[in-house]
Scaffold this motif. Structure first.
Motif, short mmCIF file in Angstrom:
data_model
loop_
_atom_site.label_atom_id
_atom_site.label_comp_id
_atom_site.label_asym_id
_atom_site.label_seq_id
_atom_site.Cartn_x
_atom_site.Cartn_y
_atom_site.Cartn_z
N PHE A 20 -4.32 6.45 -12.63
CA PHE A 20 -3.96 5.22 -11.91
C PHE A 20 -4.22 4.02 -12.81
CE2 PHE A 20 -5.31 7.26 -7.61
CZ PHE A 20 -4.15 8.00 -7.58
N VAL A 28 0.89 4.27 -2.57
CA VAL A 28 0.73 5.69 -2.24
C VAL A 28 1.83 6.51 -2.90
CG1 VAL A 28 0.79 7.39 -0.38
CG2 VAL A 28 -0.43 5.25 -0.06
N MET A 29 3.06 6.00 -2.79
CA MET A 29 4.19 6.74 -3.39
C MET A 29 3.99 6.89 -4.89
SD MET A 29 7.48 5.12 -1.47
CE MET A 29 7.77 5.38 0.28
N ARG A 30 3.57 5.79 -5.54
CA ARG A 30 3.33 5.86 -6.99
C ARG A 30 2.19 6.81 -7.29
NH1 ARG A 30 4.32 0.94 -9.46
NH2 ARG A 30 3.28 1.74 -11.30
N ALA A 31 1.12 6.76 -6.47
CA ALA A 31 -0.02 7.64 -6.70
C ALA A 31 0.41 9.10 -6.58
CB ALA A 31 -1.12 7.34 -5.68
N LEU A 32 1.32 9.37 -5.64
CA LEU A 32 1.77 10.75 -5.44
C LEU A 32 2.72 11.20 -6.54
CD1 LEU A 32 2.45 10.79 -1.59
CD2 LEU A 32 0.46 11.68 -2.81
N GLY A 33 3.21 10.25 -7.33
CA GLY A 33 4.05 10.66 -8.46
C GLY A 33 5.44 10.04 -8.48
N ARG A 52 0.83 -1.20 0.00
CA ARG A 52 0.00 0.00 0.00
C ARG A 52 0.87 1.26 0.00
NH1 ARG A 52 -5.29 0.26 0.92
NH2 ARG A 52 -6.09 2.37 1.03
N GLU A 53 1.92 1.21 0.82
CA GLU A 53 2.83 2.36 0.92
C GLU A 53 3.45 2.66 -0.45
OE1 GLU A 53 5.47 1.91 4.29
OE2 GLU A 53 7.00 3.04 3.22
N ARG A 75 -7.81 -0.24 -4.85
CA ARG A 75 -8.86 0.57 -5.47
C ARG A 75 -9.45 -0.13 -6.69
NH1 ARG A 75 -9.01 5.80 -4.18
NH2 ARG A 75 -9.89 6.30 -6.21
N LEU A 101 -3.22 0.20 -3.99
CA LEU A 101 -4.05 1.06 -3.14
C LEU A 101 -5.37 0.40 -2.78
CD1 LEU A 101 -3.56 4.57 -4.76
CD2 LEU A 101 -2.72 3.79 -2.56
N VAL A 152 -0.86 0.53 -9.56
CA VAL A 152 -1.25 1.48 -8.49
C VAL A 152 -2.62 1.14 -7.93
CG1 VAL A 152 -1.60 3.91 -7.93
CG2 VAL A 152 0.09 3.27 -9.64
N VAL A 153 -3.56 0.84 -8.79
CA VAL A 153 -4.93 0.56 -8.30
C VAL A 153 -4.97 -0.65 -7.39
CG1 VAL A 153 -6.37 1.70 -10.03
CG2 VAL A 153 -5.41 -0.53 -10.54
N ALA A 169 2.89 9.20 -13.89
CA ALA A 169 3.33 9.49 -12.51
C ALA A 169 3.87 10.93 -12.45
CB ALA A 169 4.39 8.49 -12.08
N ARG A 191 8.62 4.30 -11.16
CA ARG A 191 8.95 2.91 -10.81
C ARG A 191 10.39 2.79 -10.33
NH1 ARG A 191 5.99 -0.24 -15.79
NH2 ARG A 191 4.06 -0.60 -14.66
#
Lengths: 380, 226
Positions: B53, A285-290, A281-282, A379, A377, A373-374, B77, A293
């Motif tokens: 995403f 989150v990092m990937r979601a924030l930008g 999950r962490e 999602r 997370l 990412v989905v 990203a 890889r």
């Protein structure tokens, strides 16, 4: 730097697991360092000794190349004569026939190594720099000269009896000063009684002393040509042979320590993989924030590298400490530091540890950087 | 401006095809737009597609004419980092980083020096009323505090688009009000896309999009009405 702190925080967040993994790498590296330190120690000791050997050439039977101490008494007196003839023509200074006898077992405290020398030749000719502490420097017809360490270890003093066999015994007529070399552990005796004990008239090796300016390599090859069936080794030959033999034994010992290293590597891989699963999950989150890889990949690989490097460094320190302790014992017992943690061994150990970390970290890192990412997370 | 055109998402579930979103077209204006609808109506799918995403089965997402759906993963990203901020229902703070470090994380990703990161993070945390919690780990913060840290983090790079997915879903009444106020405050000067079940919260937005069965069924502008 920031990435490094991030990794460090994560390792500290799970202290017990990180510590156990660290211990695994530590033990693996320490055992490798220790195993390989014996090779380094032997290499150092041998080369120190060989470089001190007086005669430039050692003649041994063909097939017994390498260490003169291991040679069997296979050189007959006729061969010595033939060599003397050839030596005269080549203008060598002296030819010294010698014989070896080992008595005892694996325990250095109860082992004795005898070297037979011809009349009038003392250990000073073969081991430059040795001096008599008490009594004579050269063996006499019924008398032996004892190396400093042997004398101390076996509590020998002038006049002590030395029994070579039930029939043959000698008296100690000289004790050498300790020089830190091989001579400390040898007992020098006249050739004749040693030949009697071994039931032979032969010699193990013939040592050739050269006149100044003579080239050892050229004389050695000329002697081999003149008397077939013998190998005339220069100190350089012995060093090369010893190096070859040590390399092979290095490989064998590295092979054994590889088992521990593989286990250490698997430990790191397991720890990092578990950490990746727990932090899915962490990472999401990092990937979601930008974060790209590559950022996640580096984060995970760095974690494995850090564990391996810390474990490796501590392992190196432990290996060094155990090596020091072993040397204290062997120096006392046989006068040789059998183990050496040299700079190149230290560097090698750290590089192996780092490589271990890198390999162990690659798969978890690849996995961590590829989770969608989905999914990461939750999602979906 | 963020724009969705004929956006659809289909999944395969064994033999069956599930349509999560169908033909969604909308241009999100500056200010807050709430996306509401029952569970399974496609809200989360829509947010996943808008934020890059996930990729749509059909249609596209455009950020000022940049086709987000055509960019590779790492480029998406980068776009998220530079143009978008996120506040999730479960806060999603990095547990090993302190409050200010969490806020400064996007700044770390763009390579800003530590001093600048610290100053910006401290200022943002002060703005959300957490100047006294700078060095606390998330585990030492209450839910409302964690969500305010998450909001500060979303604003770290001052993005033009802000996503909030059920931002008050896990909060008590007092924290809910605090977070909502800060969120709408931040949404005034940017595009805020708020996905929520909470109709009362949604009514504070300038526009409300009603989703049902993966389709946009109704658009409301409560403030204009009111």
């Amino acid at each position: 730097m920031e990435l490094f702190l991030l990794v460090l925080r994560n390792l500290l967040a799970r202290p017990v697991r990180s510590l156990l993994t660290l211990l695994g790498v530590l033990v693996a590296t320490a055992s490798m360092v220790l195993f390989l330190s014996f090779g380094e120690g032997l290499r150092r000791a041998l080369f120190q000794e060989l470089s001190r050997v007086g005669p430039a050439i050692q003649v041994v039977p063909e097939g017994a190349e390498g260490f003169v101490f291991g040679a069997l008494p296979e050189i007959p007196p006729e061969t010595l004569k033939a060599l003397e003839e050839a030596g005269k023509a080549l203008g060598v200074r002296a030819l010294v026939p010698t014989l070896f006898l080992a008595r005892g077992g694996f325990d250095p405290a109860t082992s004795f190594f005898f070297q037979g020398l011809p009349q009038g030749v003392g250990p000073d000719l073969l081991y430059p720099g040795v001096k008599a502490k008490e009594g004579r420097l050269r063996p006499t017809e019924g008398g032996a000269v004892v190396g400093g360490k042997v004398a101390k270890r076996s509590q020998l003093s002038l006049g002590s009896p030395l029994r070579l066999s039930p029939q043959v015994s000698l008296k100690v007529v000289g004790i050498l000063e300790e020089s830190g070399g091989l001579a400390d552990n040898l007992i020098f005796v006249p050739l004749a009684p040693l030949q009697r004990v071994l039931g032979t008239e032969n010699f193990s090796a013939i040592l050739v002393a050269l006149n100044p300016g003579q080239k050892a390599e050229a004389v050695a090859r000329a002697l081999e040509e003149a008397v077939p069936g013998l190998k005339a080794q220069t100190t350089g030959d012995v060093m090369r042979f010893a190096e070859r033999a040590l390399r092979i034994s290095d490989l064998v010992r590295f092979g054994i320590s590889l088992v521990a290293l593989v286990v250490g590597g698997l430990l790191v891989a397991n720890t990092v993989m578990m950490s990746v699963y727990e932090r899915t999950r962490e990472f999401g989150v990092m990937r979601a924030l930008g974060a790209r890889r590559g950022f996640i990949f580096r984060l995970v690989v760095l974690e494995a590298l850090l564990l391996a490097l810390l474990g490796g460094t501590l392992g190196l320190a432990l290996g060094g400490a155990v090596s020091f302790a072993i040397n204290l014992y062997t120096l006392d017992q046989v006068g040789l530091a059998l183990s050496a943690v040299t700079p190149r061994l230290s560097l090698f150990a750290l590089l192996v540890a780092l490589l271990l970390g890198l390999v162990a970290g690659l798969l978890p890192a690849y996995h961590a950087s590829r989770i969608p990412v989905v999914e990461a997370l939750g999602r979906v | 401006m963020l724009r969705a055109e004929h956006l659809s998402k289909r999944y395969r579930q064994g033999e069956k095809e599930v349509v999560a979103l169908l033909g969604f077209t909308y241009a999100f204006p500056k200010g807050a737009t709430a996306v509401v609808g029952p569970s399974g109506s496609g809200k989360t799918t829509l947010l996943n597609l808008l934020a890059g995403f996930d990729l749509p089965s059909e249609g596209g997402v455009y950020l000022d004419n940049l086709p987000l759906h055509q960019l590779p993963e790492d480029e998406r990203a980068r776009v998220r980092l530079e143009y978008m901020g996120f506040v999730f229902q479960q806060w999603n703070l990095i547990p090993t980083l302190t409050a200010w470090e969490n806020v400064a994380f996007p700044l770390l990703l763009v390579g800003r020096p530590r001093k600048e990161r610290q100053e910006r993070a401290f200022a943002l945390l002060e703005r959300v009323g957490l100047a006294h919690r700078l060095h606390h780990l998330p585990s030492r913060l209450s839910g409302g505090e964690q969500q305010r840290v998450a909001l500060a983090r979303a604003l770290a790079l001052d993005p033009p688009v802000l996503f909030a997915d059920e931002p008050t879903g896990n909060l008590d009444a007092e924290s809910r009000e605090q977070v909502a106020t800060l969120l709408f405050e931040a949404g005034k000067e940017r595009t805020l896309i708020l996905v929520t079940h909470d109709l009362e919260l949604a009514r504070r937005a300038g526009h409300i999009l009603h989703l049902k069965g993966g389709r946009l069924v109704r658009e409301e502008t409560p403030k204009a009405k009111g």
